[in-house]
Design an enzyme around this catalytic site. Sequence first.
Site, PDB file in Angstrom:
ATOM      1  N   TYR A 137     -11.038 -59.067  61.782  1.00 46.74           N
ATOM      2  CA  TYR A 137     -10.342 -59.521  62.979  1.00 46.74           C
ATOM      3  C   TYR A 137      -8.859 -59.115  62.935  1.00 46.74           C
ATOM      4  O   TYR A 137      -8.331 -58.520  63.881  1.00 46.74           O
ATOM      5  CB  TYR A 137     -10.476 -61.045  63.155  1.00 46.74           C
ATOM      6  CG  TYR A 137      -9.451 -61.552  64.122  1.00 46.74           C
ATOM      7  CD1 TYR A 137      -9.647 -61.417  65.484  1.00 46.74           C
ATOM      8  CD2 TYR A 137      -8.239 -62.078  63.665  1.00 46.74           C
ATOM      9  CE1 TYR A 137      -8.675 -61.808  66.385  1.00 46.74           C
ATOM     10  CE2 TYR A 137      -7.255 -62.470  64.550  1.00 46.74           C
ATOM     11  CZ  TYR A 137      -7.477 -62.329  65.910  1.00 46.74           C
ATOM     12  OH  TYR A 137      -6.513 -62.695  66.792  1.00 46.74           O
ATOM     13  N   GLY A 151      -0.060 -75.112  55.034  1.00 46.71           N
ATOM     14  CA  GLY A 151      -1.360 -75.189  54.360  1.00 46.71           C
ATOM     15  C   GLY A 151      -1.954 -73.807  54.094  1.00 46.71           C
ATOM     16  O   GLY A 151      -1.374 -72.787  54.454  1.00 46.71           O
ATOM     17  N   CYS A 180     -15.074 -73.493  84.990  1.00 45.15           N
ATOM     18  CA  CYS A 180     -15.986 -72.590  85.697  1.00 45.15           C
ATOM     19  C   CYS A 180     -15.719 -72.579  87.200  1.00 45.15           C
ATOM     20  O   CYS A 180     -15.920 -71.555  87.864  1.00 45.15           O
ATOM     21  CB  CYS A 180     -17.441 -72.989  85.441  1.00 45.15           C
ATOM     22  SG  CYS A 180     -17.880 -72.969  83.701  1.00 45.15           S
ATOM     23  N   GLN A 238      -5.337 -70.081  60.595  1.00 49.21           N
ATOM     24  CA  GLN A 238      -5.791 -71.464  60.414  1.00 49.21           C
ATOM     25  C   GLN A 238      -4.825 -72.466  61.020  1.00 49.21           C
ATOM     26  O   GLN A 238      -4.813 -73.621  60.630  1.00 49.21           O
ATOM     27  CB  GLN A 238      -5.953 -71.771  58.915  1.00 49.21           C
ATOM     28  CG  GLN A 238      -7.352 -71.558  58.400  1.00 49.21           C
ATOM     29  CD  GLN A 238      -7.433 -70.376  57.474  1.00 49.21           C
ATOM     30  OE1 GLN A 238      -6.447 -69.699  57.230  1.00 49.21           O
ATOM     31  NE2 GLN A 238      -8.603 -70.112  56.962  1.00 49.21           N
ATOM     32  N   ARG A 294       4.140 -61.386  71.182  1.00 52.29           N
ATOM     33  CA  ARG A 294       3.574 -60.513  72.212  1.00 52.29           C
ATOM     34  C   ARG A 294       4.632 -59.559  72.771  1.00 52.29           C
ATOM     35  O   ARG A 294       4.303 -58.621  73.470  1.00 52.29           O
ATOM     36  CB  ARG A 294       3.036 -61.362  73.371  1.00 52.29           C
ATOM     37  CG  ARG A 294       1.847 -62.221  73.007  1.00 52.29           C
ATOM     38  CD  ARG A 294       0.602 -61.704  73.692  1.00 52.29           C
ATOM     39  NE  ARG A 294      -0.603 -62.358  73.222  1.00 52.29           N
ATOM     40  CZ  ARG A 294      -1.225 -63.321  73.885  1.00 52.29           C
ATOM     41  NH1 ARG A 294      -0.746 -63.738  75.033  1.00 52.29           N
ATOM     42  NH2 ARG A 294      -2.321 -63.835  73.402  1.00 52.29           N
ATOM     43  N   CYS A 354     -21.494 -64.749  85.977  1.00 51.71           N
ATOM     44  CA  CYS A 354     -21.655 -65.335  84.631  1.00 51.71           C
ATOM     45  C   CYS A 354     -23.087 -65.852  84.444  1.00 51.71           C
ATOM     46  O   CYS A 354     -23.544 -66.721  85.185  1.00 51.71           O
ATOM     47  CB  CYS A 354     -20.649 -66.482  84.455  1.00 51.71           C
ATOM     48  SG  CYS A 354     -20.890 -67.383  82.909  1.00 51.71           S
ATOM     49  N   ASP A 358     -13.212 -62.854  67.607  1.00 47.06           N
ATOM     50  CA  ASP A 358     -12.927 -64.156  67.011  1.00 47.06           C
ATOM     51  C   ASP A 358     -13.750 -65.207  67.752  1.00 47.06           C
ATOM     52  O   ASP A 358     -14.612 -64.859  68.567  1.00 47.06           O
ATOM     53  CB  ASP A 358     -11.418 -64.467  67.055  1.00 47.06           C
ATOM     54  CG  ASP A 358     -10.928 -64.769  68.463  1.00 47.06           C
ATOM     55  OD1 ASP A 358     -11.670 -64.494  69.436  1.00 47.06           O
ATOM     56  OD2 ASP A 358      -9.810 -65.297  68.595  1.00 47.06           O
ATOM     57  N   GLU A 373      -0.495 -63.055  63.161  1.00 48.06           N
ATOM     58  CA  GLU A 373      -1.951 -63.173  63.045  1.00 48.06           C
ATOM     59  C   GLU A 373      -2.349 -63.960  61.799  1.00 48.06           C
ATOM     60  O   GLU A 373      -3.298 -64.734  61.826  1.00 48.06           O
ATOM     61  CB  GLU A 373      -2.618 -61.788  63.032  1.00 48.06           C
ATOM     62  CG  GLU A 373      -2.535 -61.038  64.344  1.00 48.06           C
ATOM     63  CD  GLU A 373      -3.250 -61.760  65.491  1.00 48.06           C
ATOM     64  OE1 GLU A 373      -4.106 -62.626  65.234  1.00 48.06           O
ATOM     65  OE2 GLU A 373      -2.932 -61.453  66.655  1.00 48.06           O
TER      66      GLU A 373
HETATM   67  S1  SF4 Z   1     -17.061 -67.156  81.926  1.00 47.28           S
HETATM   68 FE1  SF4 Z   1     -18.744 -68.405  82.693  1.00 47.28          FE
HETATM   69  S2  SF4 Z   1     -18.777 -70.159  81.323  1.00 47.28           S
HETATM   70 FE2  SF4 Z   1     -16.809 -69.176  81.033  1.00 47.28          FE
HETATM   71  S3  SF4 Z   1     -15.427 -70.272  82.425  1.00 47.28           S
HETATM   72 FE3  SF4 Z   1     -16.221 -68.481  83.524  1.00 47.28          FE
HETATM   73  S4  SF4 Z   1     -17.998 -69.239  84.626  1.00 47.28           S
HETATM   74 FE4  SF4 Z   1     -17.522 -70.740  83.072  1.00 47.28          FE
END
Ligand code: SF4
Length: 342
Positions: free
Chosen positions: A117, A80, A196, A41, A24, A205, A135, A36
């Site tokens: 990607y 691998g 969350c 993998q 980075r 969200c 990804d 990358e």
């Molecule tokens: S984007 Fe949504 S699902 Fe993902 S961590 Fe935040 S609140 Fe949770």
Amino acid sequence: MNAPIFSLRLLDWYARCGRVLPWRQTTDPYRIWVSEIILQQTRVAQGYDYFLRFVRRFPTVEALARASEDEVMVQWQGLGYYSRARNLHYAARQIVERGAFPSTYDDIRSLKGVGDYTAAAIASLAFGLPCAVVDGNVYRVLSRYFGIDTPIDSTQGKKLFAALAQEMLVASRPADYNQAIMDFGALQCTPKSPSCHACPLADSCQALASGRVGQLPVKGHATRVRDRYFTYVYVRCQGETIVQKRGSGDIWQGLYQVPMHETERPMSLEELRAWLGADGQLTQLCANRLHQLTHQRLHADFYLLEVERKPAIDGEWIKETELGHYAVPRLLEELLARVPSL
Ligand code: SF4
């Protein structure tokens, strides 16, 4: 439209919580490319040391192009998926022949071993081009935040998420944005137990609001294809041969076969001899004949064993001329056609 909030909050989160990684700290396309490919993998924790060793040994694309394949493989040993190393090496020579590292998405994408990607990652991180990466992390974050249940492995899903990722990209900061959304998926919005409760996107969200965090992203019903290795032996002893009837609980129930042994990988000649427990002349009539079933890929080896005395192999002895009376799978039918003078 939530796009600005989503993208700006991601960038803000990245500035505070993003990972510090050796690839980075550079815009060198060669180093970004190597990192990358290694990470395709390999987990970051394992790939870290390999990356450092690899670029120390081959500090430039020219150095990699000059190396022999054996030297490259030695550096890759233990990682691998060795086709990655072979492709890297091949592409390094492509680049040197062209005279410079390609600097457009399409030219980068044309390198051996570089997919959508990786091309987007190099284009954005090294050249600042507005190419969004997609990804597994990106699928997860976008599907949850926007509450999209279109299967990510469907043609429709791939198009939809690629377009959405591109729409969310902050064109003035493609490198930061791409790294932000990938890190966010890897550290915050994780596959299991995402954080969350401490998420900067929680108030908008869709998955959280509708209680579907654990159900997104949706994958189609693609079942993994299983590889199976069958070694068949046609035994010939004074005009007679052995057949076995297949039992229940597997493919081809009730059909017949000549003696067959299934293994996790191709069987060596020594293993085959040990399994047969019989002397006699052993001739290979077919190697690794592939046979595709819905969720299985069969690899069949086929041998002829000619003996003077009947060996103790399970099955029923029948006259070779009567073999046509026994129903066998199509794969075996084709293999039996290779038995001389049958
Ligand atoms: S984007 Fe949504 S699902 Fe993902 S961590 Fe935040 S609140 Fe949770």
